[in-house]
Design a protein around this motif. Structure first.
Motif, PDB file in Angstrom:
ATOM      1  N   GLY A 121      17.947   9.203  -4.373  1.00 31.45           N
ATOM      2  CA  GLY A 121      16.690   8.326  -4.835  1.00 31.45           C
ATOM      3  C   GLY A 121      17.055   8.100  -6.202  1.00 31.45           C
ATOM      4  O   GLY A 121      16.970   7.609  -6.636  1.00 31.45           O
ATOM      5  N   GLY A 123      20.382   5.789  -6.389  1.00 25.85           N
ATOM      6  CA  GLY A 123      20.664   3.653  -5.783  1.00 25.85           C
ATOM      7  C   GLY A 123      22.321   3.081  -6.367  1.00 25.85           C
ATOM      8  O   GLY A 123      21.914   2.221  -6.178  1.00 25.85           O
ATOM      9  N   GLY A 227      14.578   4.572  -4.533  1.00 26.43           N
ATOM     10  CA  GLY A 227      15.775   4.677  -4.303  1.00 26.43           C
ATOM     11  C   GLY A 227      16.055   3.591  -4.682  1.00 26.43           C
ATOM     12  O   GLY A 227      17.371   3.881  -5.479  1.00 26.43           O
ATOM     13  N   CYS A 322      11.830   4.357 -12.026  1.00 29.88           N
ATOM     14  CA  CYS A 322      13.075   5.047 -11.669  1.00 29.88           C
ATOM     15  C   CYS A 322      14.053   4.510 -10.516  1.00 29.88           C
ATOM     16  O   CYS A 322      13.685   5.383  -9.235  1.00 29.88           O
ATOM     17  CB  CYS A 322      13.058   6.606 -11.900  1.00 29.88           C
ATOM     18  SG  CYS A 322      12.722   7.298 -12.665  1.00 29.88           S
ATOM     19  N   THR A 323      12.596   2.813 -10.368  1.00 35.61           N
ATOM     20  CA  THR A 323      13.873   2.644  -8.552  1.00 35.61           C
ATOM     21  C   THR A 323      14.929   1.820  -8.937  1.00 35.61           C
ATOM     22  O   THR A 323      15.994   2.381  -7.770  1.00 35.61           O
ATOM     23  CB  THR A 323      12.938   1.927  -8.317  1.00 35.61           C
ATOM     24  OG1 THR A 323      11.204   2.405  -8.279  1.00 35.61           O
ATOM     25  CG2 THR A 323      12.346   1.375  -6.952  1.00 35.61           C
ATOM     26  N   ASN A 441      17.833   9.297 -11.859  1.00 30.56           N
ATOM     27  CA  ASN A 441      17.952   8.948 -10.878  1.00 30.56           C
ATOM     28  C   ASN A 441      17.005   7.138 -10.941  1.00 30.56           C
ATOM     29  O   ASN A 441      16.242   7.267  -9.926  1.00 30.56           O
ATOM     30  CB  ASN A 441      17.368  10.176  -9.346  1.00 30.56           C
ATOM     31  CG  ASN A 441      17.806  10.782  -9.417  1.00 30.56           C
ATOM     32  OD1 ASN A 441      16.814  12.008 -10.453  1.00 30.56           O
ATOM     33  ND2 ASN A 441      19.084  11.121  -9.744  1.00 30.56           N
ATOM     34  N   VAL A 442      17.391   6.597 -11.202  1.00 32.36           N
ATOM     35  CA  VAL A 442      17.449   5.258 -11.259  1.00 32.36           C
ATOM     36  C   VAL A 442      17.907   4.416 -10.326  1.00 32.36           C
ATOM     37  O   VAL A 442      17.376   3.844  -9.495  1.00 32.36           O
ATOM     38  CB  VAL A 442      17.140   4.587 -12.602  1.00 32.36           C
ATOM     39  CG1 VAL A 442      16.331   2.868 -12.834  1.00 32.36           C
ATOM     40  CG2 VAL A 442      16.420   5.853 -14.334  1.00 32.36           C
TER      41      VAL A 442
HETATM   42  K   LIG Z   1      16.651   4.911  -7.747  1.00 32.36           K
END
Ligand SMILES: [K+]
Ligand SMILES: [K+]
Lengths: 493, 493
Positions: A121, A123, A227, A322-323, A441-442
């Motif tokens: 996730g 990206g 993600g 964390c997108t 996990n950003v």
């Molecule tokens: K992410």
């Protein structure tokens, strides 16, 4: 480390792990078959089906053979659970490279980077000109992110919690007294229903605000799974729509909220549990000053107040959840704004959500524990200090575990940042930003991540994504087990 | 914080604090009289004597009156000791501004900055063209740094240790079993003898290597006190002498070693206690990789290998010992080298020494505790983990206290860095460097500190120096006491 060996029964571990590998292979194999459904809508992409069917069927068959004694596993101990969690993401990312190598003709390293980034996730991406790729491969990325998202929620709520240990209390602070979900299968069922419902809501909201159905599905899956992989190079910025940005913010926040809160929302049919949640409150507590400072900083470099505020809000939410969705080119941002986003990426979203980072509950607990320390210094010995956050009382053991995790998190950030500075000659802010983005996990990027990176830097980022996703200790236990314990077993034979 | 009030007897505090203020005033007053001895050697500076005699005599008389009931104080509790420690540095720096305002015609803020920097052993300065100032004022700065150095060692070994509390074990890890110094007066006596002996050694070494007697005295006092204020704008770089740089490195390391180690060296007449000391070992453990990386980085920007290595060694030692002597212009260093120095400044020297920063024993303990955490995750529940560093066994309480301190230290660094970036528009590396230098009482500068700074930035740096010197909690307890408890006492009357 030598002493460890006398405590550990290695052959037992190998049995458990072998069966778990089988189960993972079966799972990823089944996942491989879903993108084939896309052919119904895009029949011209039928030629790519081979790259999904072949690895899918192979994985399922190999997995079934390896997991044939699964029923004999009576119990899994903490070490085995941690090893299995770390192994799941490593193996899943390795198995999932086939479409990238076969369809997109990417190198193995780039393909592994892409699938690790998708499953964790994160990206960050090795692909550009996204619009030029077949839809099936864009769907494959989003699908992995969606599955990886629900996967980490399950792992967080069952494996990482270590029943009976301090961390357990952190993950389900509010939910604990109810013991809503006593075992993993039930957890999976309930979480899956919630996740699916939110996904349908997201698709609907995107669609009525003007997205194509394909884009709506992709961005809902990667938004809710925090993600952040898009089907457009410009990410959410491609749509130039405040409404779509608002829907995205909603989905990102939903993905970064502890799923036991969602459970209570659904059960109680009211919003109170959401606004009562400590992690939600602190998310806004951290967001507000950063948004204000960043908006101010963006106006300093010439943006209008409206644009500055809009970008500050969107990117701050994208960072703390964390997108990793973007609506502007972050490489052109002033250093202060980059650094502020970096801090939010390190803080991260809620524990028990799809988000990464240190997690809000941990940061909150450390902030509160400073007050307790001061109180104990000021008050005489007899005075009792209540270690409470929200409705929950924390022990000294909890506090220590959290700080220990945080220091380790910082240590890995530091190593990665210094390595990047030496290897690429990039400045501190950019190096820190990109490492924090991978480890949290950003997926936000100031432009360091690209196919042009040297091999070691790609591997470094892959490691950071993997380590960050499993909250470091799982991967460390895995690595120690493989390098220190496994050789002994081999020698024993 | 309201609850605190019911536990605290404020009028008792006020009595203790009033007498302590008196004692501090007397001490600073006596300190004021020493620079007058310089007139023997530089009779033309007689006109400046007034600026030392007047505040000196005034301080002594006022102090004697305030401290007239000193004998009635039976015991000082932890809170009072912490408040007193924080107050000592604040008050001493305020009293000591007279020569800067009177002789150097500096503004009050600049003078306060200078004397806070001197008393805390920081060494950041508002003065340039140092050679143009009368010697008496250069001596005054060095003298404050020397006194501030022995002062913080005393406070560290007696007040900050909090007898019976976890931190005590950190400060005198090795010394504890012997209980060498049961009370403050004895501690002061022994420490003073060691300090004086080292000072004489330093003056001798500098002098035979070509320094003038005045420079030898000044640089020994500020080197051993890890203060770093020089009598030359180019600092140690002025002398262009490898021998003098070597002597300086020796003095800086001596100043940054726990003084109970010095005590054992003197008593046992051999070097073993030095190389056995955990903090000394870890100092070299942290220095070596940083020196290698920095030397490599400096060759990347065009320095020869010899120059790069010489500068890397000198500046690394200057940073980790928190001295702040320079042999080159750091503002021209590449970002990586600045950042590496910044990390060393945050680590800092030995606990129980004149150095600042987080302190080596704390960093070591956190590094070791990561291993313990991993072991406890890997081993089954029955397994016993020895929490040992060197010869000393640490409790979970120790670990928690250390981490709590470290997180707070980071939080203050972060706030200062962001504020500097916003206020001055400087980049992340430089802002972090200067704040870390102030908070760690180091004094290395990349050029941000100058008389041209806006008022709020000067006050910010003053606060960071003060907070860093007293290891944060003392100053926080002081601030809370003044703002939350004192108002209540006033209302009571
Ligand atoms: K992410
Ligand atoms: K210094």
């Amino acid at each position: 480390m030598l002493e460890l060996r006398k405590y550990v029964n290695v052959s037992d571990d190998v049995f458990v792990v072998k069966n778990l590998i089988g189960a993972i292979l079966q799972g990823v194999g089944i996942a491989y078959l879903f993108p084939i459904l896309l052919i119904w809508f895009y029949p011209d992409e039928i030629s790519y089906v081979y790259y999904f069917v072949a690895p899918g069927v192979f994985s399922i068959l190999l997995g079934a053979w390896l997991a044939r004694h699964m029923g004999k596993i009576e119990d899994v101990n903490l070490r085995q659970a941690m090893i299995a969690a770390a192994f799941t993401w490593l193996l899943a990312s390795l198995i999932s490279v086939v479409p990238f190598m076969g369809i997109a003709r990417m190198s193995f390293t780039d393909s592994w980077f892409e699938s690790m980034s998708a499953w964790t996730g994160t990206g960050l991406t090795m692909m550009s000109h996204l619009e030029s790729y077949p839809r099936i491969i864009l769907f494959w990325r989003a699908w992995m992110q969606w599955l990886g998202g629900i996967g980490i929620v399950l792992v967080a709520l069952t494996v990482l919690i270590r029943p009976g240990v301090a961390a357990a209390r952190l993950y389900r602070a509010e939910a604990r007294s109810e013991r809503i979900l006593p075992n993993m299968v039930n957890t999976a069922k309930v979480i899956f229903q919630i996740y699916l419902a939110l996904t349908l809501v997201g698709i609907y909201l995107y669609y009525i605000n003007g997205m194509s159905m394909f884009d709506a599905v992709v961005h809902t899956m990667t938004g809710l799974g925090t993600g952040g992989m898009s089907s457009h190079d410009l990410s959410i910025g491609y749509f130039h729509s405040t409404a779509i940005e608002a829907v995205t913010i909603f989905l990102m926040i939903m993905g970064a909220v502890n799923f036991t809160v969602h459970y209570r929302l659904f059960k109680e049919k009211r919003l109170k549990p959401f606004f009562q949640d400590v992690q939600v409150r602190y998310m806004f507590f951290f967001l507000l000053p950063v948004i204000a400072l960043m908006a101010f900083n963006l106006t300093q470099v010439g943006d209008g107040v409206g644009t500055a505020l809009r970008q500050a809000i969107f990117h701050s939410v994208s960072a703390i959840t964390c997108t990793g969705f973007e609506i502007a080119d972050l490489s052109k941002y002033p250093e202060l704004s980059k650094f502020l986003l970096g801090i939010l990426m390190v803080i991260g979203g809620g524990a028990g959500s799809t988000a990464g980072g240190i997690k809000l509950i941990r940061v909150t607990l450390m902030y509160e524990s400073l007050k307790w320390t001061l109180q104990s210094a000021i008050l005489p010995k007899g005075a009792v200090i209540k270690r409470k956050v929200g409705n929950y009382v924390f022990s000294e053991e909890d506090v220590q575990e959290v700080m220990s995790f945080t220091m380790t998190y910082f240590a890995f950030l530091l190593i990665g940042t210094v390595y990047t500075m030496i290897r690429l000659g990039t400045n501190l802010t950019d190096s820190f930003f990109e490492i924090a983005s991978a480890q949290g996990n950003v997926g936000l990027s100031v432009g360091i991540t690209s196919p042009a990176l040297p091999l070691d830097m790609k591997v470094l980022l892959i490691l950071h994504m993997w380590i960050g996703r499993l909250e470091i200790f799982s991967t460390l236990v895995f690595i120690i087990s493989v390098f220190f314990l496994a050789p002994r077993m081999v020698r024993r034979r």
